[in-house]
Scaffold this motif. Structure first.
Motif, short mmCIF file in Angstrom:
data_model
loop_
_atom_site.label_atom_id
_atom_site.label_comp_id
_atom_site.label_asym_id
_atom_site.label_seq_id
_atom_site.Cartn_x
_atom_site.Cartn_y
_atom_site.Cartn_z
N UNK A 1 -0.53 6.33 -1.27
CA UNK A 1 -1.07 5.77 -2.51
C UNK A 1 -1.41 6.89 -3.48
N UNK A 2 -1.96 7.98 -2.98
CA UNK A 2 -2.29 9.14 -3.82
C UNK A 2 -1.04 9.67 -4.52
N UNK A 3 0.05 9.78 -3.78
CA UNK A 3 1.30 10.27 -4.37
C UNK A 3 1.82 9.31 -5.43
N UNK A 4 1.65 8.01 -5.20
CA UNK A 4 2.09 7.01 -6.17
C UNK A 4 1.22 7.06 -7.44
N UNK A 5 -0.06 7.36 -7.28
CA UNK A 5 -0.93 7.49 -8.46
C UNK A 5 -0.44 8.65 -9.32
N UNK A 6 -0.17 9.77 -8.67
CA UNK A 6 0.32 10.94 -9.41
C UNK A 6 1.64 10.62 -10.10
N UNK A 7 2.56 9.96 -9.40
CA UNK A 7 3.85 9.60 -9.98
C UNK A 7 3.66 8.70 -11.20
N UNK B 1 -0.91 0.96 -16.18
CA UNK B 1 0.05 -0.10 -16.49
C UNK B 1 0.95 -0.48 -15.32
N UNK B 2 0.41 -0.43 -14.13
CA UNK B 2 1.16 -0.79 -12.91
C UNK B 2 0.46 -1.95 -12.21
N UNK B 3 1.23 -2.74 -11.49
CA UNK B 3 0.65 -3.74 -10.61
C UNK B 3 0.06 -3.01 -9.41
N UNK B 4 -1.02 -3.51 -8.86
CA UNK B 4 -1.63 -2.89 -7.68
C UNK B 4 -0.60 -2.79 -6.56
N UNK B 5 0.22 -3.80 -6.40
CA UNK B 5 1.21 -3.81 -5.33
C UNK B 5 2.21 -2.66 -5.43
N UNK B 6 2.43 -2.14 -6.64
CA UNK B 6 3.37 -1.04 -6.83
C UNK B 6 2.95 0.18 -6.00
N UNK B 7 1.65 0.38 -5.84
CA UNK B 7 1.16 1.54 -5.11
C UNK B 7 1.44 1.45 -3.61
N UNK B 8 1.76 0.24 -3.14
CA UNK B 8 2.03 0.03 -1.72
C UNK B 8 3.53 -0.05 -1.41
N UNK B 9 4.36 0.01 -2.43
CA UNK B 9 5.80 -0.03 -2.21
C UNK B 9 6.25 1.22 -1.48
N UNK B 10 7.33 1.07 -0.75
CA UNK B 10 7.94 2.19 -0.03
C UNK B 10 6.98 2.83 0.96
N UNK B 11 6.18 2.00 1.60
CA UNK B 11 5.26 2.51 2.61
C UNK B 11 6.06 2.97 3.84
N UNK B 12 5.45 3.75 4.69
CA UNK B 12 6.14 4.22 5.88
C UNK B 12 6.69 3.06 6.71
N UNK B 13 7.73 3.35 7.44
CA UNK B 13 8.43 2.33 8.22
C UNK B 13 7.86 2.20 9.62
#
Length: 122
Positions: free
Chosen positions: A14-20, A66-78
């Motif tokens: 999530x931290x990396x997605x915030x930075x992105x 300007x992102x949906x909260x769910x966007x931060x959880x996309x591409x989570x580890x498999x």
């Protein structure tokens, strides 16, 4: 015993997605911090995954960027990151998610009738 306040792999994702998201919007750490009412050092800690982010704070960040909260959880580890779930479990969850809400409720009712010791999620 694991420290419950320490950041986990998911927290770091999530931290990396915030930075992105911040970089994609062209916002500085200072501007994000100002919008959130925190210091830019706290934003740095969030982006490095050093500090965990509460649900409320994540909502504020998502609104600001300007992102949906769910966007931060996309591409989570498999699967490999979650060995307690089997590949069959993950496949079933993916298939369930693709069904309509009415069909999921009907399947839930069926499963509860087959195993009444398990409480419903509602």
């Amino acid at each position: 015993m694991r420290n419950s306040k320490a950041a986990s792999d998911i927290d770091r994702q999530i931290a990396a997605r915030i930075r992105l998201a911040r970089l994609e919007t062209g916002m500085s750490q200072e501007k994000l911090a100002e919008a959130l009412g925190i210091t830019f050092q706290q934003v740095q800690k969030y982006e490095k995954g050093l500090n965990r982010i509460s649900a409320g704070r994540l909502r504020e960040i998502s609104d600001t960027l300007g992102r949906e909260v769910t966007w931060f959880f996309e591409e989570m580890p498999t699967f490999e990151a979650y060995p307690t779930l089997s590949k069959a479990d993950l496949r079933m969850l993916k298939n369930l998610k693709a069904l309509s809400p009415d069909t999921r409720r009907a399947l839930d009712a069926l499963l509860v009738s087959l195993n009444p010791d398990v409480a419903t999620a509602e």
